[in-house]
Design a protein around this motif. Sequence first.
Motif, PDB file in Angstrom:
ATOM      1  N   THR A  86       0.992  -1.620  -0.001  1.00 14.54           N
ATOM      2  CA  THR A  86      -0.228   0.253  -0.068  1.00 14.54           C
ATOM      3  C   THR A  86       0.807   1.173  -0.299  1.00 14.54           C
ATOM      4  OG1 THR A  86      -0.002  -0.297   2.369  1.00 14.54           O
ATOM      5  CG2 THR A  86      -2.284  -0.985   0.909  1.00 14.54           C
ATOM      6  N   ASP A  87       2.279   1.163   0.651  1.00 16.19           N
ATOM      7  CA  ASP A  87       3.166   2.660   0.173  1.00 16.19           C
ATOM      8  C   ASP A  87       3.324   2.967  -0.960  1.00 16.19           C
ATOM      9  OD1 ASP A  87       1.995   3.017   3.140  1.00 16.19           O
ATOM     10  OD2 ASP A  87       3.254   1.578   3.800  1.00 16.19           O
ATOM     11  N   TYR A  88       4.777   3.421  -0.884  1.00 20.37           N
ATOM     12  CA  TYR A  88       5.330   4.129  -1.988  1.00 20.37           C
ATOM     13  C   TYR A  88       6.789   3.876  -1.768  1.00 20.37           C
ATOM     14  CZ  TYR A  88       0.557   5.628  -3.252  1.00 20.37           C
ATOM     15  OH  TYR A  88      -0.249   5.347  -3.646  1.00 20.37           O
ATOM     16  N   VAL A  89       7.756   4.056  -2.860  1.00 16.22           N
ATOM     17  CA  VAL A  89       9.394   4.421  -2.721  1.00 16.22           C
ATOM     18  C   VAL A  89       9.245   5.331  -3.693  1.00 16.22           C
ATOM     19  CG1 VAL A  89      11.212   3.404  -4.019  1.00 16.22           C
ATOM     20  CG2 VAL A  89      10.071   1.692  -2.730  1.00 16.22           C
ATOM     21  N   ARG A  90       9.508   6.709  -2.574  1.00 15.81           N
ATOM     22  CA  ARG A  90       9.765   7.947  -3.684  1.00 15.81           C
ATOM     23  C   ARG A  90      11.301   7.971  -3.975  1.00 15.81           C
ATOM     24  NH1 ARG A  90       7.271  12.238  -4.329  1.00 15.81           N
ATOM     25  NH2 ARG A  90       5.411  11.969  -2.719  1.00 15.81           N
ATOM     26  N   LYS A 137       1.434  10.060  -1.953  1.00 17.99           N
ATOM     27  CA  LYS A 137       1.246  10.612  -3.218  1.00 17.99           C
ATOM     28  C   LYS A 137       1.296  11.988  -2.611  1.00 17.99           C
ATOM     29  CE  LYS A 137      -1.752   9.557  -6.613  1.00 17.99           C
ATOM     30  NZ  LYS A 137      -1.746  10.736  -6.726  1.00 17.99           N
ATOM     31  N   GLU A 138       1.411  13.495  -3.703  1.00 22.04           N
ATOM     32  CA  GLU A 138       1.116  14.214  -4.110  1.00 22.04           C
ATOM     33  C   GLU A 138       0.509  14.280  -5.231  1.00 22.04           C
ATOM     34  OE1 GLU A 138       1.544  16.475  -1.882  1.00 22.04           O
ATOM     35  OE2 GLU A 138       2.847  15.784  -0.657  1.00 22.04           O
ATOM     36  N   GLU A 139      -0.130  15.379  -5.579  1.00 26.05           N
ATOM     37  CA  GLU A 139      -1.511  15.216  -7.176  1.00 26.05           C
ATOM     38  C   GLU A 139      -0.318  15.635  -8.274  1.00 26.05           C
ATOM     39  OE1 GLU A 139      -4.277  18.560  -8.010  1.00 26.05           O
ATOM     40  OE2 GLU A 139      -4.608  17.495  -5.884  1.00 26.05           O
ATOM     41  N   ARG A 177       6.038   0.153  -6.204  1.00 22.37           N
ATOM     42  CA  ARG A 177       4.609   0.872  -5.378  1.00 22.37           C
ATOM     43  C   ARG A 177       5.749   2.034  -5.973  1.00 22.37           C
ATOM     44  NH1 ARG A 177      -1.059   0.910  -3.812  1.00 22.37           N
ATOM     45  NH2 ARG A 177      -0.183   2.835  -3.716  1.00 22.37           N
ATOM     46  N   ILE A 178       6.305   2.950  -7.086  1.00 22.00           N
ATOM     47  CA  ILE A 178       6.560   4.339  -6.911  1.00 22.00           C
ATOM     48  C   ILE A 178       6.182   5.437  -6.805  1.00 22.00           C
ATOM     49  CG2 ILE A 178       9.469   4.473  -8.375  1.00 22.00           C
ATOM     50  CD1 ILE A 178       9.442   1.634  -9.118  1.00 22.00           C
ATOM     51  N   ILE A 179       6.152   6.491  -6.470  1.00 23.86           N
ATOM     52  CA  ILE A 179       6.409   7.720  -7.193  1.00 23.86           C
ATOM     53  C   ILE A 179       7.880   8.537  -7.175  1.00 23.86           C
ATOM     54  CG2 ILE A 179       3.703   7.392  -5.786  1.00 23.86           C
ATOM     55  CD1 ILE A 179       4.984   8.696  -3.716  1.00 23.86           C
TER      56      ILE A 179
END
Length: 109
Positions: free
Chosen positions: A25-29, A50-52, A63-65
Amino acid sequence: MIQVSETAKKKVISLMTEEGFDAATDYVRVGVKSGGCSGLSYELNFDKKKEETDKVFEDNDVRIIVDKKSFLYLVGTVLEYSGGLNGKGFVFNNPNAQRTCGCGESFSM
């Protein structure tokens, strides 16, 4: 798009779990900032939101942002993990980098 190798996936999931994040559910930024011996350096952190304006990718169950500005520098990058004798850590194989420093943590375009 940013791709994640199998070894990087295993390390990312392990580190996320250790730090209280959930890889499902979380991200790698992943990002780029000014600095380093070649002019730009990579950033890698974990994030719960995540930002818009973030670009979102999923590869190899990670999951990557990426923020909009960094995305331009990172298109086509493969995130890998090296645990060899020369040191352990994440490696960014970036086809857009024209020059990288010896440690691989910074680059220029």
